[in-house]
Design a protein around this motif. Structure first.
Motif, short mmCIF file in Angstrom:
data_model
loop_
_atom_site.label_atom_id
_atom_site.label_comp_id
_atom_site.label_asym_id
_atom_site.label_seq_id
_atom_site.Cartn_x
_atom_site.Cartn_y
_atom_site.Cartn_z
N ASP A 2 0.83 -1.19 0.00
CA ASP A 2 0.00 0.00 0.00
C ASP A 2 0.87 1.25 0.00
O ASP A 2 1.80 1.36 0.77
CB ASP A 2 -0.89 -0.02 1.24
CG ASP A 2 -1.87 1.11 1.24
OD1 ASP A 2 -1.96 1.82 2.24
OD2 ASP A 2 -2.56 1.28 0.22
N ARG A 4 -0.35 4.51 0.25
CA ARG A 4 -1.12 5.68 0.69
C ARG A 4 -0.27 6.74 1.38
O ARG A 4 -0.56 7.92 1.28
CB ARG A 4 -2.25 5.27 1.61
CG ARG A 4 -3.41 4.72 0.87
CD ARG A 4 -4.54 4.41 1.79
NE ARG A 4 -5.03 3.12 1.35
CZ ARG A 4 -6.10 2.55 1.79
NH1 ARG A 4 -6.79 3.11 2.72
NH2 ARG A 4 -6.49 1.40 1.32
N ASN A 5 0.79 6.31 2.05
CA ASN A 5 1.64 7.29 2.73
C ASN A 5 2.37 8.20 1.74
O ASN A 5 2.82 9.28 2.10
CB ASN A 5 2.65 6.60 3.64
CG ASN A 5 3.57 5.64 2.89
OD1 ASN A 5 3.14 4.99 1.95
ND2 ASN A 5 4.80 5.53 3.33
N TRP A 7 0.86 9.36 -1.12
CA TRP A 7 -0.13 10.16 -1.83
C TRP A 7 -0.01 11.67 -1.58
O TRP A 7 -0.12 12.46 -2.52
CB TRP A 7 -1.54 9.68 -1.54
CG TRP A 7 -1.84 8.32 -2.10
CD1 TRP A 7 -1.03 7.54 -2.87
CD2 TRP A 7 -3.03 7.58 -1.92
NE1 TRP A 7 -1.64 6.35 -3.17
CE2 TRP A 7 -2.88 6.34 -2.60
CE3 TRP A 7 -4.20 7.82 -1.24
CZ2 TRP A 7 -3.86 5.38 -2.63
CZ3 TRP A 7 -5.20 6.85 -1.26
CH2 TRP A 7 -5.02 5.64 -1.96
N PRO A 8 0.23 12.12 -0.35
CA PRO A 8 0.34 13.56 -0.13
C PRO A 8 1.52 14.20 -0.87
O PRO A 8 1.52 15.40 -1.11
CB PRO A 8 0.52 13.70 1.39
CG PRO A 8 -0.03 12.43 1.96
CD PRO A 8 0.26 11.37 0.93
N SER A 9 2.51 13.40 -1.26
CA SER A 9 3.69 13.93 -1.95
C SER A 9 3.55 13.92 -3.46
O SER A 9 4.42 14.43 -4.16
CB SER A 9 4.92 13.10 -1.57
OG SER A 9 5.12 13.13 -0.18
N LEU A 10 2.49 13.34 -3.97
CA LEU A 10 2.32 13.21 -5.42
C LEU A 10 1.46 14.34 -5.97
O LEU A 10 0.48 14.75 -5.37
CB LEU A 10 1.66 11.88 -5.75
CG LEU A 10 2.41 10.64 -5.30
CD1 LEU A 10 1.59 9.39 -5.59
CD2 LEU A 10 3.76 10.54 -5.97
N ASP A 11 1.85 14.83 -7.14
CA ASP A 11 1.07 15.85 -7.81
C ASP A 11 0.13 15.26 -8.85
O ASP A 11 -0.90 15.83 -9.16
CB ASP A 11 1.98 16.87 -8.50
CG ASP A 11 2.75 17.70 -7.49
OD1 ASP A 11 2.17 18.06 -6.46
OD2 ASP A 11 3.93 17.97 -7.74
N ILE A 13 -1.04 11.29 -10.86
CA ILE A 13 -0.91 9.88 -11.17
C ILE A 13 -1.73 9.62 -12.41
O ILE A 13 -2.88 10.04 -12.50
CB ILE A 13 -1.45 8.99 -10.02
CG1 ILE A 13 -0.65 9.23 -8.75
CG2 ILE A 13 -1.43 7.52 -10.43
CD1 ILE A 13 -1.22 8.53 -7.54
N ASP A 15 -3.12 6.52 -14.59
CA ASP A 15 -3.30 5.07 -14.63
C ASP A 15 -4.02 4.73 -15.92
O ASP A 15 -5.17 5.05 -16.10
CB ASP A 15 -4.12 4.62 -13.44
CG ASP A 15 -4.30 3.11 -13.38
OD1 ASP A 15 -3.90 2.41 -14.34
OD2 ASP A 15 -4.84 2.63 -12.38
#
Length: 66
Positions: A2, A4-5, A7-11, A13, A15
């Protein structure tokens, strides 16, 4: 696993669906660095490289080369 930790650092994605076997190639994900506005750099080739590059170019991004 997982992520999820992260996600806050991603601008962003993107898919495009499941990894498919493409002409006998079953590489993992194509990884793209989009940290420079208007430019991209392929960090790791993957099974979706050609399609990914096509989309990036359609949006006017320029490739960065080392």
């Amino acid at each position: 696993m997982d992520f999820r930790n992260l996600w806050p650092s991603l601008d962003l994605i993107i898919d495009a669906g499941p990894i498919i076997q493409n002409q006998g190639n079953r590489n993992g994900s194509t990884i793209v660095d989009l940290s420079v506005k208007g430019e991209y750099k392929i960090v790791r080739d993957g099974c979706a490289k050609d399609q990914t590059v096509k989309i990036l170019k359609e949006f006017g991004l320029k490739e960065i080369h080392d």
